[in-house]
Design a protein around this motif. Structure first.
Motif, short mmCIF file in Angstrom:
data_model
loop_
_atom_site.label_atom_id
_atom_site.label_comp_id
_atom_site.label_asym_id
_atom_site.label_seq_id
_atom_site.Cartn_x
_atom_site.Cartn_y
_atom_site.Cartn_z
N THR A 48 -1.43 -3.32 -0.34
CA THR A 48 -1.11 -3.10 1.06
C THR A 48 0.18 -3.78 1.47
O THR A 48 0.95 -3.25 2.29
CB THR A 48 -2.26 -3.61 1.94
OG1 THR A 48 -2.53 -4.99 1.62
CG2 THR A 48 -3.52 -2.78 1.70
N TYR A 51 -6.19 3.98 4.63
CA TYR A 51 -6.60 2.57 4.72
C TYR A 51 -7.61 2.35 5.85
O TYR A 51 -8.66 1.72 5.66
CB TYR A 51 -5.36 1.71 4.95
CG TYR A 51 -5.62 0.26 5.26
CD1 TYR A 51 -5.86 -0.66 4.24
CD2 TYR A 51 -5.62 -0.19 6.57
CE1 TYR A 51 -6.11 -1.99 4.53
CE2 TYR A 51 -5.86 -1.52 6.87
CZ TYR A 51 -6.10 -2.42 5.84
OH TYR A 51 -6.34 -3.74 6.14
N THR A 52 -7.32 2.89 7.01
CA THR A 52 -8.15 2.67 8.19
C THR A 52 -9.57 3.18 7.98
O THR A 52 -10.54 2.58 8.45
CB THR A 52 -7.52 3.35 9.41
OG1 THR A 52 -6.22 2.80 9.63
CG2 THR A 52 -8.36 3.17 10.66
N ALA A 104 -3.38 6.06 -2.15
CA ALA A 104 -2.42 5.17 -1.49
C ALA A 104 -1.60 4.40 -2.52
O ALA A 104 -0.37 4.28 -2.38
CB ALA A 104 -3.16 4.21 -0.56
N GLN A 105 -2.25 3.90 -3.57
CA GLN A 105 -1.52 3.16 -4.60
C GLN A 105 -0.55 4.08 -5.33
O GLN A 105 0.54 3.64 -5.73
CB GLN A 105 -2.49 2.53 -5.59
CG GLN A 105 -1.82 1.65 -6.63
CD GLN A 105 -1.08 0.47 -6.00
OE1 GLN A 105 -1.65 -0.23 -5.16
NE2 GLN A 105 0.18 0.28 -6.37
N SER A 111 -8.07 4.95 -2.25
CA SER A 111 -7.28 3.77 -2.60
C SER A 111 -6.28 4.10 -3.69
O SER A 111 -5.11 3.66 -3.64
CB SER A 111 -8.21 2.64 -3.07
OG SER A 111 -9.03 2.17 -2.02
N PHE A 140 -1.22 -1.10 11.06
CA PHE A 140 -1.34 -1.57 9.68
C PHE A 140 -0.92 -3.02 9.58
O PHE A 140 -1.62 -3.85 8.97
CB PHE A 140 -0.48 -0.67 8.79
CG PHE A 140 -0.70 -0.83 7.31
CD1 PHE A 140 -1.97 -0.96 6.78
CD2 PHE A 140 0.37 -0.80 6.44
CE1 PHE A 140 -2.17 -1.07 5.41
CE2 PHE A 140 0.20 -0.91 5.07
CZ PHE A 140 -1.08 -1.05 4.55
N GLY A 153 -10.51 9.18 3.12
CA GLY A 153 -10.72 7.74 3.16
C GLY A 153 -12.15 7.39 3.48
O GLY A 153 -12.70 6.43 2.93
N ILE A 206 -0.88 7.04 4.61
CA ILE A 206 -1.38 5.83 3.94
C ILE A 206 -2.23 5.01 4.90
O ILE A 206 -3.30 4.51 4.54
CB ILE A 206 -0.20 5.00 3.40
CG1 ILE A 206 0.50 5.73 2.26
CG2 ILE A 206 -0.67 3.63 2.93
CD1 ILE A 206 1.77 5.05 1.78
N VAL A 207 -1.77 4.86 6.14
CA VAL A 207 -2.49 4.02 7.10
C VAL A 207 -3.85 4.64 7.44
O VAL A 207 -4.85 3.93 7.59
CB VAL A 207 -1.64 3.77 8.35
CG1 VAL A 207 -2.44 2.99 9.39
CG2 VAL A 207 -0.37 3.03 8.00
N ALA A 258 -9.91 3.09 2.49
CA ALA A 258 -9.16 2.78 1.27
C ALA A 258 -8.55 1.39 1.38
O ALA A 258 -7.52 1.21 2.02
CB ALA A 258 -8.07 3.82 1.05
N LYS A 259 -9.15 0.41 0.75
CA LYS A 259 -8.69 -0.97 0.85
C LYS A 259 -8.13 -1.52 -0.45
O LYS A 259 -7.46 -2.55 -0.45
CB LYS A 259 -9.85 -1.88 1.30
CG LYS A 259 -10.58 -1.42 2.55
CD LYS A 259 -9.68 -1.33 3.78
CE LYS A 259 -10.48 -0.94 5.02
NZ LYS A 259 -9.64 -0.72 6.20
#
Length: 878
Positions: A437, A428-429, A389-390, A386, A504, A378, A424-425, A432-433
């Motif tokens: 979400t 994101y953290t 995660a998607q 990203s 999250f 990430g 995933i979190v 990866a935005k």
């Protein structure tokens, strides 16, 4: 192995790298070593392809050719090695197209073996000896090896979806033969097929495999193969006989062979697809233009660009080689799963198409990788992260729930916990935005409330209704194919998972959801046994199992109730509330002494009460001293664990597990670690390098300076630190560093500095909201009392937060005539307490079994324990 470095990196890549360094220079010091200009020169893909010792077993890394996150891993296989390859095994079955550094048989699809012998009986079992000597070389995007008995030289390179092999046969008059085994996957095949083309330059086919770690999953991979020259003869087999001149075979053991003139140098390009043969053909056509050497140069260029995400400068070449090889291993998985045209096979078995400019990824060993790999990916590659995660959200949309330990296009459910959530979190953290979400959160919450029902019997959180009712996963003697149910592990992991959901949700503005799951993140306390100070299995009546019992049997792989580990190893896994755990275990000094004993031995495996540094539950342990006011011990312990890694085939302390172990080393070498899943908090140790620059988006970077870190004296203790020019005694860096970068300047010393970072406010943050003030247990919860008699039952309590003085305790029974006398208790300096509760049984109470429910109250916290009273005429009153 001798050092082997072939410089193929393009001038443009070097220029880009040097521009990056110039744009974000750390503070320079006279005489300091220069930054590594071409990281590919410091990657040896044979590192980590051996074994880590008797306890560790195979490290499971593969040495072959791949590109970052590629679909293809074109690599050698050796006989009877479930992940494909072992450096110490000279018997090779050839080279297959897919690999994963995992602890069960997986992939190894579409194998090819060059030989100078025409097929005889059972070519499907054939192997040739390879030379593990200086002629075997592995670097990013390229691998070569010699077959000493046949004098064949093999070279491999790769693109994202294609493997390119170059096989040079000797000029000795012997035939140039290539076996192609469609039915040779490492986990076996339920079906497979091969078709030799009428043009005598192509082969196509497919193979169905799966059953990962005994799970009920299958996948089918298709291939299309093109040779640089026509073959002169051919044949196939089906696992029963060889059929010269026959072009097709359909069998789980199918394969074929083609022959070329003696002394040929043959190139073969093989593309794969999980959609169909047409997809494989299209993938092959998309990469058809470049020569072998051009493909090799292109792969090296991709790797140089990827590895340049972190620039280091140091004097110790072995550490630099280990570092960049570890970073390389951290960027092999997960894997591209869609074809060049965007199509991929979904979890529902249907063909889907990924959005243009994006990638569908597969193979997430989340239990292994959420701790250290996901934050690293990430941070360095937010766009790819990203898409990762998607991809998992897409899987959920197609199947009904987020996949735990996804393998190809199915959820295996391997290991305990719901670790796809913190994976995933953490993606994101740390950067990866660009993914859905809101949908991701919806599936997380659904599984945490309702279980998350997927396809083919898969449940994301099996037993969630009982867990929500009791506040823990109860102990059971049920045995699954992969071992005893690890209920203590499940509760600890789900507590972390729920904490990740809370963070999250909070970041998405869902305050109510965040509060709900913050409270649930403290359910680990419900398995904390105040008598033993372990997180212990507990049955549905609330009774704890007896004693820690580190080894349940000589052949056990961990203790019953714990997944790949034991009670002493798992008690440390409360990364979101370390301060609360420290209080529960008796305070900072008591915990430091216990941690000293635990880290005395570093890699004893799952059956001993010591740190198993090579397995994921122990990854965060060395950093815990930062919470105890003894950061110099973190610096020492991290350095000791780093010493278990090295630039040799046996240079890792455990199974790499899709880059989990390698990514730990990357963080540790930098002196940083993402201790708390779901937060951007990086806790500190001393770096291995004098300087490092971590590239971030938008031109930002983390710039680190630690003069003397790599010198001959190897300064490994922190004496001071400045962050953006301001002195700090905190043993963690500000969260903003992850987003916008900053300057970290370490002053290092040869001996421990016992003044820096010792105060309580120097410790990394803990998140204890929603927890209880105490825990409660009756260590002997069954008591026998005669009618008309009395007995006392001992009750142990443990303070779970500081500054709690005492509590009251009372009991009730549904049986008339059984009464208790209320008592009160006080906590000792270490937070422990023990009281005896008198229980009286009237003469009118019938013989039999009766429950007494004890309730302790301290402030607003209420804790309960259960006692079973056996009423009979003769008793063991005391």
């Amino acid at each position: 192995m001798k050092s082997r470095r072939i410089l193929i990196a393009l001038v443009a890549v070097t220029a880009v790298f040097m521009t990056f360094v110039a744009a974000a220079p750390p503070i320079a010091y006279d005489g300091e070593p220069a930054f590594v200009a071409n990281p590919v020169e410091h990657v040896d893909t044979l590192i980590g392809t051996g074994t880590g010792g008797e306890t560790v077993g195979e490290i499971n890394d593969f040495p072959g050719a791949s590109v970052p996150f590629g679909m293809v891993q074109y690599s050698p296989d050796t006989v009877d090695n479930y992940a494909g390859y072992n450096y110490h095994n000279p018997r090779s079955t050839g080279f297959s197209m897919t690999h994963a550094s995992v602890g069960c048989a997986a992939f190894g699809d579409i194998s090819m073996l060059p030989t100078t012998t025409r097929p005889h009986s059972q070519p499907w079992n054939a192997w040739e000896r390879i030379a593990h000597d200086d002629t075997e070389q592995g670097e990013p995007g390229y691998y070569t090896v010699r077959f000493p008995d046949t004098e064949v030289k093999a070279e491999l390179t790769a693109t994202t979806r294609t493997g390119v092999g170059r096989f040079s046969y000797p000029h000795n008059g012997r035939p140039a033969v290539l076996h192609v085994r469609s039915g040779a996957s490492l986990a076996g095949n339920s079906r497979a097929a091969i078709q030799i083309g009428e043009d005598n330059t192509t082969i196509t086919g497919w193979a169905t495999s799966g059953g990962f770690c005994g799970k009920n999953n299958t996948y089918t991979v298709y291939f299309a193969m093109k040779f640089s020259q026509p073959f002169t003869s051919y044949g196939t087999w089906d696992g029963y006989a060889v059929y010269p001149g026959l072009r097709a075979a359909v069998s789980p053991f199918s394969g074929g062979y083609v022959e070329f003139p003696a002394g040929s140098a043959v190139e073969v390009r093989t593309a794969i697809s999980y959609v169909g043969i047409d997809g494989a053909r299209a993938n092959l056509a998309a990469d058809a233009a470049a020569s072998f050497d051009e493909v090799r140069a292109g792969a090296s260029s991709q790797w140089n660009a990827a590895l340049s995400g972190i620039a280091v400068a140091g004097r110790n070449t072995a550490n630099i080689d280990t570092f960049y090889t570890s970073l390389y291993r951290s960027l092999l998985h997960p894997n591209t799963f869609n074809d060049a045209d965007g199509r991929y096979i979904g979890f529902d078995g249907s063909i889907h198409e990924v959005a243009p400019g994006h990638t569908q990824y597969a193979n997430f060993s989340d239990w292994d990788t959420y701790r250290s790999l996901a934050p690293l990916q990430g941070l360095l590659f937010p766009k790819q992260a990203s898409d990762m995660a998607q991809s998992l959200v897409n899987d959920a949309e197609q199947s009904g729930s987020l996949p735990r330990w996804s393998f190809a296009n199915a959820a295996t459910g391997e290991m305990s916990g719901d670790n796809v959530v913190p994976l995933i979190v953490n993606l994101y953290t740390y950067g990866a935005k660009e993914f859905d979400t809101r949908t991701a959160l919806r599936y997380m919450v659904n599984a945490a409330i309702n279980g998350g029902i997927g396809l083919n019997g898969y449940v994301e959180r099996p037993g969630i209704s009982t867990y929500r009712q009791l506040g823990y996963a109860p102990f059971t003697y049920e045995f699954h194919t992969d071992g005893w149910i690890a209920d203590a592990s499940i509760t600890l992991e789900w507590s972390v998972d729920d904490f990740a959901i809370s963070r999250f949700a909070d970041s998405l503005g869902e305050a109510a959801v965040a509060a709900q799951f913050q409270n649930r993140s403290q359910y680990w306390q419900n398995l904390f046994n105040p008598t033993t100070r372990y997180v212990s299995p507990r049955n549905s009546m609330g009774f704890f199992s007896e004693g820690p019992g580190f080894v349940d049997s000589p052949s056990a792989f961990g203790q019953i109730g714990y997944d790949e580990g034991n009670a002493e190893q798992y008690v440390w896994w409360v990364p979101h509330n370390v301060a609360g755990l420290v209080t529960a275990l008796g305070g900072r000094q008591t915990v430091a002494s216990r941690l000293d004993r635990f880290t005395r031995k570093l890699n004893e495996g799952p059956n001993e009460p010591y740190l198993w540094a090579g397995n994921e539950p122990g990854f965060g342990v060395p950093w815990l001293y930062n919470y105890l006011g003894q950061p110099w011990k973190t610096q020492l312990t991290v350095d000791r664990v780093r010493g278990l890694f090295g630039p040799t085939p046996d240079g890792a302390p455990g199974n790499d597990d899709l880059g989990a172990l390698s990514s730990w080393y990357v963080w540790a070498a930098l002196g940083l670690y993402p201790e708390t899943p779901g937060t951007p908090t990086l806790t500190l140790s001393a770096p291995l390098f004098d300087r490092a620059v971590i590239r971030l988006p938008a031109g930002n970077s983390i710039r680190m300076s630690a003069p003397g870190a790599s010198g001959p004296n190897h300064l490994k203790y922190i004496s001071s630190l400045t962050v953006d020019g301001k002195p700090t005694a905190r043993t963690f860096v500000p969260d903003s560093i992850v987003r916008t970068g900053g300057d970290l300047m370490f002053s290092l010393a040869a001996h421990p500095d016992m003044d820096w970072g010792v105060d309580k406010d120097s410790a990394p943050p803990s998140f204890g909201v929603g927890g209880s003030a105490m825990t409660l247990s009756a260590p002997r919860p069954v008591v026998t009392i005669a009618p008309g008699g009395t007995a006392g039952v001992k009750v142990d309590a443990q303070r779970m937060v500081d500054d709690v003085g005492g509590y009251s305790l009372a009991g009730v029974s549904a049986t008339d005539g059984i009464t208790t006398t209320p008592v009160s208790g006080q906590f000792a300096a270490d937070g422990s307490s023990a009281v005896t509760v008198p229980i009286a049984v009237a003469r009118s109470v019938p013989e039999g079994y009766h429950f007494v429910y004890l309730t302790a109250v301290v402030g607003e916290s209420v804790r309960r324990a259960t006692v079973l009273v056996t009423v009979r005429a003769e008793s063991d009153e005391s």
